[in-house]
Design a protein around this motif. Structure first.
Motif, PDB file in Angstrom:
ATOM      1  N   TYR A   7      47.794  50.660 -18.535  1.00 52.38           N
ATOM      2  CA  TYR A   7      47.204  50.959 -17.092  1.00 52.38           C
ATOM      3  C   TYR A   7      47.270  50.132 -16.099  1.00 52.38           C
ATOM      4  O   TYR A   7      46.902  50.156 -15.041  1.00 52.38           O
ATOM      5  N   ILE A   8      48.215  48.872 -16.560  1.00 52.86           N
ATOM      6  CA  ILE A   8      48.411  47.816 -15.530  1.00 52.86           C
ATOM      7  C   ILE A   8      49.808  47.906 -15.153  1.00 52.86           C
ATOM      8  O   ILE A   8      50.718  48.195 -15.846  1.00 52.86           O
ATOM      9  N   PHE A   9      50.083  47.823 -14.061  1.00 44.81           N
ATOM     10  CA  PHE A   9      51.345  47.998 -13.267  1.00 44.81           C
ATOM     11  C   PHE A   9      51.983  46.492 -12.872  1.00 44.81           C
ATOM     12  O   PHE A   9      51.194  45.539 -12.599  1.00 44.81           O
ATOM     13  N   TYR A  10      53.193  46.390 -12.854  1.00 41.90           N
ATOM     14  CA  TYR A  10      54.147  45.238 -12.595  1.00 41.90           C
ATOM     15  C   TYR A  10      54.176  45.181 -11.291  1.00 41.90           C
ATOM     16  O   TYR A  10      54.195  46.120 -10.502  1.00 41.90           O
ATOM     17  N   SER A  11      54.115  43.956 -10.535  1.00 43.53           N
ATOM     18  CA  SER A  11      54.220  43.883  -9.079  1.00 43.53           C
ATOM     19  C   SER A  11      55.493  43.490  -8.613  1.00 43.53           C
ATOM     20  O   SER A  11      55.785  43.538  -7.540  1.00 43.53           O
ATOM     21  N   GLN A  12      56.281  42.840  -9.571  1.00 44.97           N
ATOM     22  CA  GLN A  12      57.931  42.560  -9.172  1.00 44.97           C
ATOM     23  C   GLN A  12      58.616  43.545  -9.825  1.00 44.97           C
ATOM     24  O   GLN A  12      58.523  44.230 -10.949  1.00 44.97           O
ATOM     25  N   ASP A  13      60.023  43.403  -9.036  1.00 50.46           N
ATOM     26  CA  ASP A  13      61.035  44.351  -9.915  1.00 50.46           C
ATOM     27  C   ASP A  13      61.806  43.581 -11.163  1.00 50.46           C
ATOM     28  O   ASP A  13      62.319  44.250 -11.897  1.00 50.46           O
ATOM     29  N   SER A  14      61.604  42.141 -11.168  1.00 49.98           N
ATOM     30  CA  SER A  14      62.335  41.639 -12.278  1.00 49.98           C
ATOM     31  C   SER A  14      61.662  40.230 -12.574  1.00 49.98           C
ATOM     32  O   SER A  14      60.853  39.639 -11.817  1.00 49.98           O
ATOM     33  N   VAL A  15      62.052  39.667 -13.941  1.00 46.34           N
ATOM     34  CA  VAL A  15      61.552  38.533 -14.110  1.00 46.34           C
ATOM     35  C   VAL A  15      62.799  38.003 -14.907  1.00 46.34           C
ATOM     36  O   VAL A  15      63.561  38.304 -15.346  1.00 46.34           O
ATOM     37  N   THR A  59      50.680  40.011 -10.853  1.00 46.81           N
ATOM     38  CA  THR A  59      51.682  39.118 -10.636  1.00 46.81           C
ATOM     39  C   THR A  59      51.966  38.552 -12.059  1.00 46.81           C
ATOM     40  O   THR A  59      53.052  37.850 -12.187  1.00 46.81           O
ATOM     41  N   ASP A  60      51.320  38.464 -13.150  1.00 49.08           N
ATOM     42  CA  ASP A  60      51.699  38.022 -14.350  1.00 49.08           C
ATOM     43  C   ASP A  60      52.552  38.981 -15.169  1.00 49.08           C
ATOM     44  O   ASP A  60      51.936  39.407 -16.191  1.00 49.08           O
ATOM     45  N   ASN A  61      53.556  39.172 -14.781  1.00 48.93           N
ATOM     46  CA  ASN A  61      54.331  39.932 -15.093  1.00 48.93           C
ATOM     47  C   ASN A  61      54.951  39.831 -16.689  1.00 48.93           C
ATOM     48  O   ASN A  61      55.173  40.799 -17.354  1.00 48.93           O
ATOM     49  N   ARG A  62      55.134  38.690 -17.047  1.00 54.25           N
ATOM     50  CA  ARG A  62      55.830  38.348 -18.376  1.00 54.25           C
ATOM     51  C   ARG A  62      54.753  38.689 -19.472  1.00 54.25           C
ATOM     52  O   ARG A  62      55.267  39.442 -20.198  1.00 54.25           O
ATOM     53  N   ARG A  63      53.669  38.203 -19.051  1.00 56.64           N
ATOM     54  CA  ARG A  63      52.499  38.434 -20.071  1.00 56.64           C
ATOM     55  C   ARG A  63      52.343  40.057 -20.065  1.00 56.64           C
ATOM     56  O   ARG A  63      51.830  40.501 -21.333  1.00 56.64           O
ATOM     57  N   LEU A  64      52.440  40.500 -18.977  1.00 58.67           N
ATOM     58  CA  LEU A  64      52.116  42.047 -18.951  1.00 58.67           C
ATOM     59  C   LEU A  64      53.073  42.724 -19.984  1.00 58.67           C
ATOM     60  O   LEU A  64      52.812  43.586 -20.732  1.00 58.67           O
ATOM     61  N   TRP A  65      54.514  42.302 -19.624  1.00 63.77           N
ATOM     62  CA  TRP A  65      55.412  43.055 -20.936  1.00 63.77           C
ATOM     63  C   TRP A  65      55.011  42.592 -22.211  1.00 63.77           C
ATOM     64  O   TRP A  65      55.112  43.663 -23.054  1.00 63.77           O
ATOM     65  N   VAL A  66      54.617  41.455 -22.595  1.00 62.00           N
ATOM     66  CA  VAL A  66      54.046  41.197 -23.975  1.00 62.00           C
ATOM     67  C   VAL A  66      52.967  42.052 -24.559  1.00 62.00           C
ATOM     68  O   VAL A  66      53.242  42.504 -25.255  1.00 62.00           O
ATOM     69  N   PHE A  67      51.941  42.212 -23.397  1.00 57.26           N
ATOM     70  CA  PHE A  67      50.713  43.164 -23.878  1.00 57.26           C
ATOM     71  C   PHE A  67      51.032  44.653 -24.023  1.00 57.26           C
ATOM     72  O   PHE A  67      50.829  45.170 -24.801  1.00 57.26           O
ATOM     73  N   LYS A  68      51.959  44.910 -23.144  1.00 62.11           N
ATOM     74  CA  LYS A  68      52.304  46.370 -23.171  1.00 62.11           C
ATOM     75  C   LYS A  68      53.414  46.669 -24.399  1.00 62.11           C
ATOM     76  O   LYS A  68      53.117  47.580 -25.244  1.00 62.11           O
ATOM     77  N   GLU A  69      54.218  45.894 -24.737  1.00 65.50           N
ATOM     78  CA  GLU A  69      54.945  45.747 -26.166  1.00 65.50           C
ATOM     79  C   GLU A  69      54.079  45.797 -27.205  1.00 65.50           C
ATOM     80  O   GLU A  69      54.228  46.400 -28.251  1.00 65.50           O
ATOM     81  N   LEU A  70      52.856  45.010 -27.253  1.00 66.31           N
ATOM     82  CA  LEU A  70      52.023  44.811 -28.457  1.00 66.31           C
ATOM     83  C   LEU A  70      51.379  46.264 -28.544  1.00 66.31           C
ATOM     84  O   LEU A  70      50.818  46.727 -29.554  1.00 66.31           O
ATOM     85  N   GLU A  71      50.960  46.906 -27.179  1.00 66.00           N
ATOM     86  CA  GLU A  71      50.022  48.165 -27.238  1.00 66.00           C
ATOM     87  C   GLU A  71      51.364  49.260 -28.012  1.00 66.00           C
ATOM     88  O   GLU A  71      50.628  49.995 -28.697  1.00 66.00           O
ATOM     89  N   THR A  94      58.252  45.307  -6.401  1.00 64.99           N
ATOM     90  CA  THR A  94      58.699  46.564  -7.101  1.00 64.99           C
ATOM     91  C   THR A  94      59.610  47.608  -6.193  1.00 64.99           C
ATOM     92  O   THR A  94      59.162  47.687  -5.261  1.00 64.99           O
ATOM     93  N   LYS A  95      60.380  48.311  -7.151  1.00 59.35           N
ATOM     94  CA  LYS A  95      61.172  49.390  -6.279  1.00 59.35           C
ATOM     95  C   LYS A  95      60.704  50.802  -7.160  1.00 59.35           C
ATOM     96  O   LYS A  95      61.436  51.744  -6.733  1.00 59.35           O
ATOM     97  N   ASN A  96      60.076  50.512  -7.999  1.00 52.80           N
ATOM     98  CA  ASN A  96      59.699  51.837  -8.953  1.00 52.80           C
ATOM     99  C   ASN A  96      58.334  52.374  -8.961  1.00 52.80           C
ATOM    100  O   ASN A  96      57.841  52.742 -10.021  1.00 52.80           O
ATOM    101  N   ASN A  97      57.493  52.051  -7.913  1.00 54.12           N
ATOM    102  CA  ASN A  97      56.156  52.396  -8.152  1.00 54.12           C
ATOM    103  C   ASN A  97      55.445  51.615  -9.356  1.00 54.12           C
ATOM    104  O   ASN A  97      54.567  52.125  -9.739  1.00 54.12           O
ATOM    105  N   TRP A  98      55.875  50.322  -9.506  1.00 49.64           N
ATOM    106  CA  TRP A  98      55.453  49.423 -10.324  1.00 49.64           C
ATOM    107  C   TRP A  98      55.400  49.983 -11.858  1.00 49.64           C
ATOM    108  O   TRP A  98      54.675  49.056 -12.614  1.00 49.64           O
ATOM    109  N   VAL A  99      55.873  50.847 -12.070  1.00 52.42           N
ATOM    110  CA  VAL A  99      55.936  51.081 -13.599  1.00 52.42           C
ATOM    111  C   VAL A  99      57.005  50.526 -14.390  1.00 52.42           C
ATOM    112  O   VAL A  99      56.840  50.641 -15.714  1.00 52.42           O
TER     113      VAL A  99
END
Length: 155
Positions: A7-15, A59-71, A94-99
């Motif tokens: 349910y949480i979206f990325y703010s940046q296009d890359s890390v 803006t905590d995009n790396r941690r969000l990636w980890v949490f999304k993978e865990l989910e 982001t260039k893709n609506n934060w997804v």
């Protein structure tokens, strides 16, 4: 407050693939540490989310990636989040609506390869950068000097 990572979206296009402050590991290695019981989800600092236009964004995009993978791996349902006030426009790249997000470099470990759903990220060489003028599948080479990750605490 608890939220599903999906349910949480990325703010940046890359890390970048740089090592995090969490045991000095890459994000994929942190994912493996949690999956293999070497650390707990709670040992990863909570992310801060902001409600932007009805969407939870971080803006905590790396941690969000980890949490999304865990989910996706069935290792978590919800995560504890802190609610912030706003995300500066400069950090909303982001260039893709934060997804989804681009990981520039190897994330480490191999747990992220244990499921089929890779809709929320793409891995590209560290010397590559997404270019506004390219299509979603094209990248240009850069020294990354104009790119940064905004996670302020080493993530």
């Amino acid at each position: 407050m608890d939220l599903k990572p999906s349910y949480i979206f990325y703010s940046q296009d890359s890390v970048f693939d740089k090592r995090t402050s969490h045991n000095r590991t890459r994000i994929g290695e942190t994912l493996g540490d949690v999956c293999e019981g070497r650390c707990s989800i709670e040992s990863i600092p909570a992310i801060t989310v902001v409600n932007q236009d009805g969407k939870w964004m971080t803006t905590d995009n790396r941690r969000l990636w980890v949490f999304k993978e865990l989910e996706l791996l069935g290792k978590c349902v919800n995560i504890q989040v802190n609610v912030g006030q706003s995300i500066p426009e400069a950090k909303r790249t982001t260039k893709n609506n934060w997804v989804s997000i681009i990981i520039r470099g190897y994330p480490g470990g191999d747990w992220y390869q244990k499921h089929e759903n890779r809709d929320h990220y793409q891995i590209v060489p560290n010397s590559t950068r997404y270019d506004d003028n390219d299509s979603d599948d094209n990248f240009t080479h850069s020294d990354n000097s104009d790119n940064y990750d905004s996670d302020s605490d080493g993530w």
